[in-house]
Design a protein around this motif. Structure first.
Motif, PDB file in Angstrom:
ATOM      1  N   THR A   1      42.663  25.078  53.217  1.00 38.63           N
ATOM      2  CA  THR A   1      41.624  25.895  52.597  1.00 38.63           C
ATOM      3  C   THR A   1      41.772  27.318  53.133  1.00 38.63           C
ATOM      4  OG1 THR A   1      40.097  24.046  52.372  1.00 38.63           O
ATOM      5  CG2 THR A   1      39.149  26.252  52.314  1.00 38.63           C
ATOM      6  N   LEU A   2      41.953  28.274  52.227  1.00 40.30           N
ATOM      7  CA  LEU A   2      42.217  29.655  52.615  1.00 40.30           C
ATOM      8  C   LEU A   2      41.107  30.578  52.122  1.00 40.30           C
ATOM      9  CD1 LEU A   2      45.986  29.852  51.584  1.00 40.30           C
ATOM     10  CD2 LEU A   2      45.049  29.217  53.814  1.00 40.30           C
ATOM     11  N   GLU A   3      40.875  31.618  52.874  1.00 37.45           N
ATOM     12  CA  GLU A   3      39.952  32.667  52.431  1.00 37.45           C
ATOM     13  C   GLU A   3      40.757  33.729  51.690  1.00 37.45           C
ATOM     14  OE1 GLU A   3      37.772  34.097  55.802  1.00 37.45           O
ATOM     15  OE2 GLU A   3      36.191  32.609  55.459  1.00 37.45           O
ATOM     16  N   VAL A   4      40.263  34.111  50.522  1.00 35.07           N
ATOM     17  CA  VAL A   4      40.996  35.056  49.674  1.00 35.07           C
ATOM     18  C   VAL A   4      40.025  36.017  48.995  1.00 35.07           C
ATOM     19  CG1 VAL A   4      42.916  33.475  49.194  1.00 35.07           C
ATOM     20  CG2 VAL A   4      40.885  33.431  47.744  1.00 35.07           C
ATOM     21  N   LYS A   5      40.591  37.058  48.401  1.00 34.00           N
ATOM     22  CA  LYS A   5      39.852  37.965  47.537  1.00 34.00           C
ATOM     23  C   LYS A   5      40.489  37.923  46.150  1.00 34.00           C
ATOM     24  CE  LYS A   5      38.104  41.241  50.983  1.00 34.00           C
ATOM     25  NZ  LYS A   5      36.665  41.077  50.648  1.00 34.00           N
ATOM     26  N   VAL A   6      39.663  38.230  45.135  1.00 32.12           N
ATOM     27  CA  VAL A   6      40.176  38.246  43.764  1.00 32.12           C
ATOM     28  C   VAL A   6      40.871  39.580  43.528  1.00 32.12           C
ATOM     29  CG1 VAL A   6      39.614  38.077  41.327  1.00 32.12           C
ATOM     30  CG2 VAL A   6      38.315  36.732  42.998  1.00 32.12           C
ATOM     31  N   GLU A   7      42.174  39.516  43.286  1.00 30.84           N
ATOM     32  CA  GLU A   7      42.963  40.719  43.058  1.00 30.84           C
ATOM     33  C   GLU A   7      42.910  41.136  41.588  1.00 30.84           C
ATOM     34  OE1 GLU A   7      45.651  43.862  44.050  1.00 30.84           O
ATOM     35  OE2 GLU A   7      44.413  42.538  45.280  1.00 30.84           O
ATOM     36  N   ASP A   8      43.036  40.157  40.690  1.00 26.77           N
ATOM     37  CA  ASP A   8      43.022  40.450  39.253  1.00 26.77           C
ATOM     38  C   ASP A   8      42.564  39.198  38.513  1.00 26.77           C
ATOM     39  OD1 ASP A   8      43.452  42.023  36.939  1.00 26.77           O
ATOM     40  OD2 ASP A   8      45.358  41.011  36.607  1.00 26.77           O
ATOM     41  N   ILE A   9      41.849  39.415  37.391  1.00 26.66           N
ATOM     42  CA  ILE A   9      41.346  38.272  36.637  1.00 26.66           C
ATOM     43  C   ILE A   9      41.334  38.596  35.150  1.00 26.66           C
ATOM     44  CG2 ILE A   9      38.938  39.016  36.943  1.00 26.66           C
ATOM     45  CD1 ILE A   9      38.190  36.021  37.060  1.00 26.66           C
ATOM     46  N   ASP A  10      41.804  37.638  34.334  1.00 25.99           N
ATOM     47  CA  ASP A  10      41.819  37.778  32.882  1.00 25.99           C
ATOM     48  C   ASP A  10      41.427  36.420  32.300  1.00 25.99           C
ATOM     49  OD1 ASP A  10      42.379  38.011  30.168  1.00 25.99           O
ATOM     50  OD2 ASP A  10      44.032  39.400  30.497  1.00 25.99           O
ATOM     51  N   LYS A  11      40.154  36.297  31.903  1.00 24.29           N
ATOM     52  CA  LYS A  11      39.645  35.023  31.419  1.00 24.29           C
ATOM     53  C   LYS A  11      40.344  34.585  30.144  1.00 24.29           C
ATOM     54  CE  LYS A  11      35.316  32.710  30.196  1.00 24.29           C
ATOM     55  NZ  LYS A  11      33.845  32.877  30.061  1.00 24.29           N
ATOM     56  N   ASP A  12      40.628  35.529  29.254  1.00 21.99           N
ATOM     57  CA  ASP A  12      41.263  35.172  27.980  1.00 21.99           C
ATOM     58  C   ASP A  12      42.651  34.574  28.191  1.00 21.99           C
ATOM     59  OD1 ASP A  12      39.044  36.091  26.622  1.00 21.99           O
ATOM     60  OD2 ASP A  12      39.856  38.122  26.371  1.00 21.99           O
ATOM     61  N   LYS A  13      43.344  35.041  29.212  1.00 24.42           N
ATOM     62  CA  LYS A  13      44.689  34.539  29.490  1.00 24.42           C
ATOM     63  C   LYS A  13      44.704  33.461  30.572  1.00 24.42           C
ATOM     64  CE  LYS A  13      47.006  38.868  28.207  1.00 24.42           C
ATOM     65  NZ  LYS A  13      47.903  39.968  28.672  1.00 24.42           N
ATOM     66  N   ASN A  14      43.488  33.067  31.025  1.00 26.85           N
ATOM     67  CA  ASN A  14      43.382  32.070  32.092  1.00 26.85           C
ATOM     68  C   ASN A  14      44.216  32.460  33.314  1.00 26.85           C
ATOM     69  OD1 ASN A  14      41.659  30.341  30.641  1.00 26.85           O
ATOM     70  ND2 ASN A  14      43.397  29.389  29.602  1.00 26.85           N
ATOM     71  N   ARG A  15      44.104  33.722  33.693  1.00 21.95           N
ATOM     72  CA  ARG A  15      44.902  34.221  34.823  1.00 21.95           C
ATOM     73  C   ARG A  15      43.989  34.728  35.929  1.00 21.95           C
ATOM     74  NH1 ARG A  15      48.583  39.268  33.687  1.00 21.95           N
ATOM     75  NH2 ARG A  15      46.562  40.316  33.849  1.00 21.95           N
ATOM     76  N   VAL A  16      44.208  34.194  37.130  1.00 21.97           N
ATOM     77  CA  VAL A  16      43.464  34.638  38.307  1.00 21.97           C
ATOM     78  C   VAL A  16      44.466  34.879  39.436  1.00 21.97           C
ATOM     79  CG1 VAL A  16      41.701  34.066  40.012  1.00 21.97           C
ATOM     80  CG2 VAL A  16      41.433  33.308  37.637  1.00 21.97           C
ATOM     81  N   ILE A  17      44.607  36.131  39.858  1.00 20.69           N
ATOM     82  CA  ILE A  17      45.503  36.488  40.962  1.00 20.69           C
ATOM     83  C   ILE A  17      44.652  36.703  42.210  1.00 20.69           C
ATOM     84  CG2 ILE A  17      47.276  38.075  41.798  1.00 20.69           C
ATOM     85  CD1 ILE A  17      48.073  36.454  39.335  1.00 20.69           C
ATOM     86  N   LEU A  18      45.047  36.042  43.289  1.00 13.38           N
ATOM     87  CA  LEU A  18      44.284  36.096  44.535  1.00 13.38           C
ATOM     88  C   LEU A  18      45.063  36.832  45.616  1.00 13.38           C
ATOM     89  CD1 LEU A  18      43.159  32.369  44.472  1.00 13.38           C
ATOM     90  CD2 LEU A  18      41.853  34.344  43.668  1.00 13.38           C
TER      91      LEU A  18
END
Length: 427
Positions: free
Chosen positions: A192-209
């Motif tokens: 289990t890691l602690e992260v921050k949301v770098e980029d998010i695109d709901k339409d493309k189902n993309r979440v970069i942490l």
């Protein structure tokens, strides 16, 4: 009255008679049958109205009544209808059977993804997964806007980084995993890691942490804390992590300090690598701490007992030692008498003969014998003499000899020497 009229009248009377002869029970049965037909008609209309009132995207609640291998069945609250949840829509995690996630009698919330009205079977195809993902995306967007730290569990290790469960499938590229190069990504499996949301695109189902940001912030805080705890003059242990032509960087834990080349050794150092190597564990003395600029000045040599202090303990004035000429200057020669200890032979102490310049009689690297004239512990200076270790030459003795009669008799007076020369002076 005609026959037709009579027949008609009889017929009318017969019909009237028949109506009068109907019993009350028959009348009630007929009434109930009529009401049932009306009720069925209303229920059918209500059912049609209910199924048509559901649309894709609607949120519903229900109770699980059956868990099968490939789907889950649930009663939709407030209706007589059934919701079907395919295994792929139960969760975003990889599961072999729906019972890994849900059980009978569980209350579920889901979203309608399809309305089926075929063969008079009214089913709603539901998705728990999509509803959870929609909420997760909303939470992730808020976290990014507020620069919040969130937790996620590593689901999969791939060559380019880590797939992480943060309510939806997120991805940490290897370049955003740490502020240092990470060779073995497998060490993070199931963590289990602690992260921050770098980029998010709901339409493309993309979440970069991003985990690197958190590490940088933590290290920055650690550096500030350690800087404030460092005491000038104290001696601590560190590790050489980098060398340059002007010194060595030494890691003290959360921060690196610089030991200038002049502070590496009491002996003269031409190349840093001659004194230290990367990976060496060394004791260092803290010379200065600049908290604002995060700079620490260190000394390796001052963390040790100086060669001069050792030399003073082991030697005394008047001793004769072997030494090596290290440097020649106009006023004398510096001679090394112990590792890290040089003493000055003044030009007047080089030879019994007159020496105009030390280079006239000495050269660097020459082995010589010297006598200790004095040791100054406060100033750290050693005065040496070469000529005190040798006897004056015959020529030197003759040039410096003064002939005189040691007896007091017949010693000339000033009058004998100067006669009457001062006689007429008006003093």
């Amino acid at each position: 009255m005609t026959t037709d009229n009579i027949l008609n009248e009889e017929n009318n009377e017969e019909e009237n008679s028949q109506v009068e002869e109907n019993s009350p029970e028959e009348e009630n049965a007929a009434s109930e049958e009529s009401q049932e037909d009306t009720s069925n008609s209303v229920e059918s209309a209500d059912e049609e109205s209910s199924i048509s009132s559901f649309n894709e995207g609607d949120k519903v609640t229900g109770t699980v009544f059956k868990v099968e291998e490939k789907f889950v069945r649930a009663h939709i609250d407030g209706t007589d209808f059934e919701g079907i949840i395919p295994i792929s829509q139960v969760t975003n995690k990889r599961i072999e059977h729906p019972d890994e996630v849900v059980s009978e009698d569980d209350t579920i919330e889901a979203v309608v993804i399809k309305v089926e009205d075929e063969n008079e079977r009214h089913n709603l195809i539901l998705s728990i997964r999509k509803l959870e993902e929609d909420k997760s995306y909303d939470d992730l967007i808020a976290s990014k806007e507020n620069d919040e730290t969130i937790s996620g569990t590593v689901m999969e290790v791939v060559q380019a980084g880590l797939v992480v469960d943060v309510g939806v499938r997120g991805f940490i590229p290897a370049s955003l995993l740490s502020d240092e190069y990470v060779e073995d990504l497998e060490q993070f499996a199931d963590q289990t890691l602690e992260v921050k949301v770098e980029d998010i695109d709901k339409d493309k189902n993309r979440v970069i942490l991003n985990r690197k940001k958190i590490i940088e912030v933590e290290k920055e805080a650690d550096r500030k804390t350690q800087l404030e705890k460092l005491d000038t003059g104290s001696i601590v242990e560190g590790e050489v992590v980098r060398t340059t032509n002007f010194g060595a960087f030494i890691n003290l834990g959360s921060i690196d300090g610089l030991a200038h080349i002049s502070e590496l050794s009491y002996e003269r150092v031409e190349n840093v690598e001659d004194a230290v190597n990367i990976g060496d564990k060394v004791n260092v003395k803290i010379l200065d701490v600049d908290v604002d600029n995060e700079r620490v000045s260190l000394s390796i040599k001052q963390a040790q007992e100086s060669p001069f202090e050792l030399f003073v303990k082991e030697h005394n004035s008047g001793e004769t030692l072997d030494g090596t000429v290290k440097r020649l200057v106009d006023f004398g020669a510096f001679v090394q008498v112990a590792p890290g200890v040089e003493g000055l032979v003044h030009v007047s102490e080089i030879s019994h003969d007159h020496v105009a310049h030390p280079s006239d009689v000495l050269e660097e690297g020459q082995e010589v014998q010297v006598k200790i004239l004095s040791l100054s512990e406060d100033s750290g200076k050693v005065s040496l003499s070469i000529k005190e270790t040798t006897e004056p030459s015959e020529t030197t003795e003759q040039s410096s000899k003064v002939y005189r009669d040691e007896t007091d008799e017949d010693q000339p007076t000033l009058g004998d020497v100067f006669g009457d020369k001062f006689k007429n002076l008006d003093l």
